[in-house]
Design a protein around this motif. Sequence first.
Motif, PDB file in Angstrom:
ATOM      1  N   LEU A  34       0.915  -1.189   0.008  1.00  0.00           N
ATOM      2  CA  LEU A  34      -0.130   0.009  -0.005  1.00  0.00           C
ATOM      3  C   LEU A  34       0.882   1.151  -0.032  1.00  0.00           C
ATOM      4  N   LEU A  35       1.878   1.185   1.009  1.00  0.00           N
ATOM      5  CA  LEU A  35       2.680   2.491   0.961  1.00  0.00           C
ATOM      6  C   LEU A  35       3.468   2.844  -0.218  1.00  0.00           C
ATOM      7  N   GLU A  36       3.982   1.586  -0.847  1.00  0.00           N
ATOM      8  CA  GLU A  36       4.731   1.760  -2.184  1.00  0.00           C
ATOM      9  C   GLU A  36       3.704   2.293  -3.283  1.00  0.00           C
ATOM     10  N   VAL A  37       2.674   1.938  -3.153  1.00  0.00           N
ATOM     11  CA  VAL A  37       1.615   2.694  -4.318  1.00  0.00           C
ATOM     12  C   VAL A  37       1.174   3.951  -3.816  1.00  0.00           C
ATOM     13  N   TYR A  38       1.140   4.146  -2.793  1.00  0.00           N
ATOM     14  CA  TYR A  38       0.727   5.570  -2.234  1.00  0.00           C
ATOM     15  C   TYR A  38       1.967   6.470  -2.546  1.00  0.00           C
ATOM     16  N   LYS A  39       3.078   6.263  -2.187  1.00  0.00           N
ATOM     17  CA  LYS A  39       4.247   7.057  -2.562  1.00  0.00           C
ATOM     18  C   LYS A  39       4.503   7.488  -3.814  1.00  0.00           C
ATOM     19  N   LYS A  40       3.993   6.580  -4.924  1.00  0.00           N
ATOM     20  CA  LYS A  40       4.308   7.049  -6.162  1.00  0.00           C
ATOM     21  C   LYS A  40       3.062   8.030  -6.649  1.00  0.00           C
ATOM     22  N   CYS A  41       2.113   8.461  -5.743  1.00  0.00           N
ATOM     23  CA  CYS A  41       1.522   9.851  -6.115  1.00  0.00           C
ATOM     24  C   CYS A  41       2.268  11.007  -6.124  1.00  0.00           C
ATOM     25  N   GLU A  42       1.691  12.015  -6.216  1.00  0.00           N
ATOM     26  CA  GLU A  42       2.314  13.393  -6.307  1.00  0.00           C
ATOM     27  C   GLU A  42       2.898  13.854  -5.154  1.00  0.00           C
ATOM     28  N   ARG A  54       1.221  12.349   0.180  1.00  0.00           N
ATOM     29  CA  ARG A  54       1.141  12.294  -1.197  1.00  0.00           C
ATOM     30  C   ARG A  54      -0.162  12.883  -1.623  1.00  0.00           C
ATOM     31  N   VAL A  55      -0.228  13.335  -2.927  1.00  0.00           N
ATOM     32  CA  VAL A  55      -1.496  13.910  -3.524  1.00  0.00           C
ATOM     33  C   VAL A  55      -1.804  13.176  -4.579  1.00  0.00           C
ATOM     34  N   PRO A  56      -3.080  12.888  -4.944  1.00  0.00           N
ATOM     35  CA  PRO A  56      -3.609  11.933  -5.980  1.00  0.00           C
ATOM     36  C   PRO A  56      -3.112  12.829  -7.325  1.00  0.00           C
ATOM     37  N   LYS A  57      -2.756  12.025  -8.386  1.00  0.00           N
ATOM     38  CA  LYS A  57      -2.621  12.659  -9.616  1.00  0.00           C
ATOM     39  C   LYS A  57      -3.887  12.949 -10.196  1.00  0.00           C
ATOM     40  N   ILE A  58      -3.898  14.327 -10.565  1.00  0.00           N
ATOM     41  CA  ILE A  58      -5.379  14.731 -11.359  1.00  0.00           C
ATOM     42  C   ILE A  58      -5.127  14.911 -12.852  1.00  0.00           C
ATOM     43  N   THR A  59      -6.065  14.299 -13.292  1.00  0.00           N
ATOM     44  CA  THR A  59      -5.925  14.178 -14.940  1.00  0.00           C
ATOM     45  C   THR A  59      -7.527  14.695 -15.496  1.00  0.00           C
ATOM     46  N   GLU A  60      -7.684  14.819 -16.675  1.00  0.00           N
ATOM     47  CA  GLU A  60      -8.831  15.157 -17.386  1.00  0.00           C
ATOM     48  C   GLU A  60     -10.116  14.007 -16.907  1.00  0.00           C
ATOM     49  N   ASP A  61      -9.348  12.819 -16.808  1.00  0.00           N
ATOM     50  CA  ASP A  61     -10.317  11.527 -16.466  1.00  0.00           C
ATOM     51  C   ASP A  61     -10.927  11.522 -15.174  1.00  0.00           C
ATOM     52  N   ASN A  62     -10.194  12.229 -14.204  1.00  0.00           N
ATOM     53  CA  ASN A  62     -10.779  12.126 -12.799  1.00  0.00           C
ATOM     54  C   ASN A  62     -10.873  13.460 -12.190  1.00  0.00           C
ATOM     55  N   GLN A  63     -10.786  14.540 -12.819  1.00  0.00           N
ATOM     56  CA  GLN A  63     -11.101  15.951 -12.410  1.00  0.00           C
ATOM     57  C   GLN A  63     -12.587  15.748 -11.725  1.00  0.00           C
ATOM     58  N   PHE A  64     -13.464  15.326 -12.327  1.00  0.00           N
ATOM     59  CA  PHE A  64     -14.898  15.405 -11.788  1.00  0.00           C
ATOM     60  C   PHE A  64     -14.860  14.684 -10.458  1.00  0.00           C
ATOM     61  N   ILE A  65     -13.906  13.694 -10.102  1.00  0.00           N
ATOM     62  CA  ILE A  65     -14.188  13.377  -8.644  1.00  0.00           C
ATOM     63  C   ILE A  65     -13.444  14.312  -7.823  1.00  0.00           C
ATOM     64  N   LYS A  66     -12.396  14.959  -7.944  1.00  0.00           N
ATOM     65  CA  LYS A  66     -11.783  16.060  -7.309  1.00  0.00           C
ATOM     66  C   LYS A  66     -12.985  17.281  -7.013  1.00  0.00           C
ATOM     67  N   ASP A  67     -13.567  17.494  -8.067  1.00  0.00           N
ATOM     68  CA  ASP A  67     -14.454  18.692  -7.848  1.00  0.00           C
ATOM     69  C   ASP A  67     -15.515  18.158  -6.806  1.00  0.00           C
ATOM     70  N   TYR A 123      -6.478   8.065  -5.190  1.00  0.00           N
ATOM     71  CA  TYR A 123      -5.281   7.528  -4.790  1.00  0.00           C
ATOM     72  C   TYR A 123      -4.868   6.013  -5.588  1.00  0.00           C
ATOM     73  N   PHE A 124      -6.021   5.166  -5.658  1.00  0.00           N
ATOM     74  CA  PHE A 124      -5.569   3.942  -6.002  1.00  0.00           C
ATOM     75  C   PHE A 124      -6.386   3.658  -7.317  1.00  0.00           C
ATOM     76  N   ASN A 125      -7.049   4.715  -8.079  1.00  0.00           N
ATOM     77  CA  ASN A 125      -7.423   4.518  -9.563  1.00  0.00           C
ATOM     78  C   ASN A 125      -8.518   3.510  -9.473  1.00  0.00           C
ATOM     79  N   ALA A 126      -9.464   3.547  -8.523  1.00  0.00           N
ATOM     80  CA  ALA A 126     -10.884   2.897  -8.638  1.00  0.00           C
ATOM     81  C   ALA A 126     -11.655   3.599  -9.886  1.00  0.00           C
ATOM     82  N   ARG A 127     -12.160   2.722 -10.594  1.00  0.00           N
ATOM     83  CA  ARG A 127     -12.871   3.470 -11.646  1.00  0.00           C
ATOM     84  C   ARG A 127     -14.244   3.859 -11.317  1.00  0.00           C
ATOM     85  N   ILE A 128     -14.507   5.113 -11.252  1.00  0.00           N
ATOM     86  CA  ILE A 128     -16.031   5.533 -10.813  1.00  0.00           C
ATOM     87  C   ILE A 128     -16.511   6.179 -12.093  1.00  0.00           C
TER      88      ILE A 128
END
Length: 522
Positions: free
Chosen positions: A199-207, A366-379, A491-496
Motif C-alpha cells: 500500500l505504501l509503495e503505491v501511495y508513494k508513487k502519487c504526487e 502524497r497527493v493524487p494525480k489529477i487528470t482530465e479523466d478524474n477531475q470530476f471526482i476532485k470537484d 489515490y488507487f485509481n478505482a474506476r468511478i
Amino acid sequence: FDFVIGNPPYISYNECSKQEVLVVKSIQEKRVQMSNIYGMNLNTVPGRIKAYAPKPNLYAFFIALGLALLKDGGRLCYIIPQTIMTAGDLDVIRYHLSKFTTIEKIIVFSGKMFIGRGIKRDKPVATSSLIFVIKRQMPSLAHQVETVYYKDADDDIEICLKNILEDKKISKKKILQSSLLQNLANWNFIKHNKKTSELLEVYKKCESFDIYRMPYYSEKLFNSIFYFDKGLVFPKNKIKDEPDSSKESFNLIKAEKDKYKLLLDNRIIEESNIRLPKGSQGLDVYKKIHKIIWSYANSDKFYYSDKKIMINFNWVLISSDNKQEIIYILSLLNSKISRSVFNALLKSENEKDVLIGIKTIKEFVRVPKITEDNQFIKDEIIKRTEEMLALEEVKLTDLVDFSGVMMQKFDDLVVEGGDLVLMKDKKKFLCKIKKDKNLVKQTIADKFNDNKLKLKDKEIILSDLKEMSVIDFDKQKELKNYIDDLVFALYFNARIDEIGLDKAEKIKKKCAENKFYAIMKK
C-alpha cells in the motif's frame, strides 16, 4: 570495550534542559557542539538541513557515547524506545547507524512487557521498546539486517525472550542495510506486513506535496501560494477579552472533536504582543483567508477556518487565499487513507504521542494525480466537503421560530409535537419548529443532558439558545464516508463512472474491490 550493553535514560531534551543535565547545559552554553557529540553529528544530516535547532532525546547522546566506548569491531546492545525509528530529530541517529556501523539485529516489541518495571512511579509511563545490536564497523554493500517483530502484547519479558530464542510468536525478515540509509525519514517500515508495505509503495508513487509547498509549482498549477508554519508565541497575560479597535488583533481558537471548523473562544491577542520564533514566515501567513489547522501532538483531526485567528506553538497550519484547494487538501488530510499512512509511519506501540508537523506533511503525505479523466471526482470531493462544513453553520434559530418570544430567561424546555416549548414559572411559550424536528429534539436532549446551556441557577438564556449549534451528525457521517471513498478512488485509481450521494454504495463496492481498501477500514 568489546561490548557495551545498556538501557539508557529516556528523557526529552526540554526536560534535560530544566534539570540542567550537563551535556545539554554545555550545548546551551556553547561549550559543546551538537554536531560533535563523542564524534557523532546530532545536529543535522547531509541534505536534510533543519530550519530549527534539533532537540534529540537524551538516549541519543548515550548511543553516541556507547559507540565511542567501543573498540573497532566491538558491539553495542541497547534497549530504547521505538521513537528512534520515527522521531524527526533522530534522523541523525538513523543516518549514523546505517552509514557508519553494521546493524546486526533490530528486535521490536508490540507489547507492554517493559511498562511498570524498574523505578517505581505513581503511574506507568507509556513507552515502546526496541533492542538493537550494532557492530562498530563500516557495513558492506550487501549487508542485511535481521529484524524481529514480537507480536504478543500480553507476554511478560521472560516468556517473550524465550519465545524469540525459539522463533515463536515472531515475524522475522532480513532487509538490506542500504534500504535503512535510503529511508532515513522513517524506519517503521521494518514492522510492516506485506500488504501494508505494498500500500505504501503505491501511495508513494502519487504526487509529492511539493506541488502545494513550493511556490514554483503551486503558482504554475493553482495560481496560488500556500504557506506552512507553526503557531507563534505570545504571553498568556497579554490575552484580552475585548479587542481595542485602534490595534491590530487576532482571535484565539478552540476545537471541538465533533466539528471540522474551529470556533472562536471570544479572546484576542494583539499583534504587538506576538513574537515570531526563528524560522517563522511571519504574520502574513495568518492573514490569508483560508486555513487548515491541527494540533502538533496527537491530532485526531485537521480543522478549517476562514476567520482571522492566531494559534500558539502547539498548533500547525497551512494557509492560502485559494479556498478550493485548501478544502481539497483538508479532505485529503482528514481521509482514512491519510490516517492509515500516519499510523503506519508514525505510531509506535505504547508511545503516548504521535507528532505531525510540517516536515511530516512534506515527507510522507502524497497527493493524487489529477487528470482530465478524474477531475470530476476532485470537484465532487470539494463540493461535498464544503457541504459537510456548512452543516456546522446551522443554528437553532434556523430551525425554530422564536419570533414571538419576548422573555429572555427560562427554567426548562421540551419538544412537544411540532413545537419547542420554553417554560418559565409554569408558563409555556410555544415556538414552532420550522424543519428537522427530529434533529431539534435530539440536539436539545444532547445539549441539556450535559447542562451546557444552563447557568448555576438553572436558567436558560434565550440568546444562547438561539445561537446553539445544531449539527446533523448522521448527515455528517454519511458525507464523510462518501468523501473518504472518493479520495480512495483517486489515490488507487478505482474506476468511478457516476458520482452523487445516491451512488455512494456503488462507489464503496467499487473501492472495496481494491485489496488496500480493507486496510483503510481498520
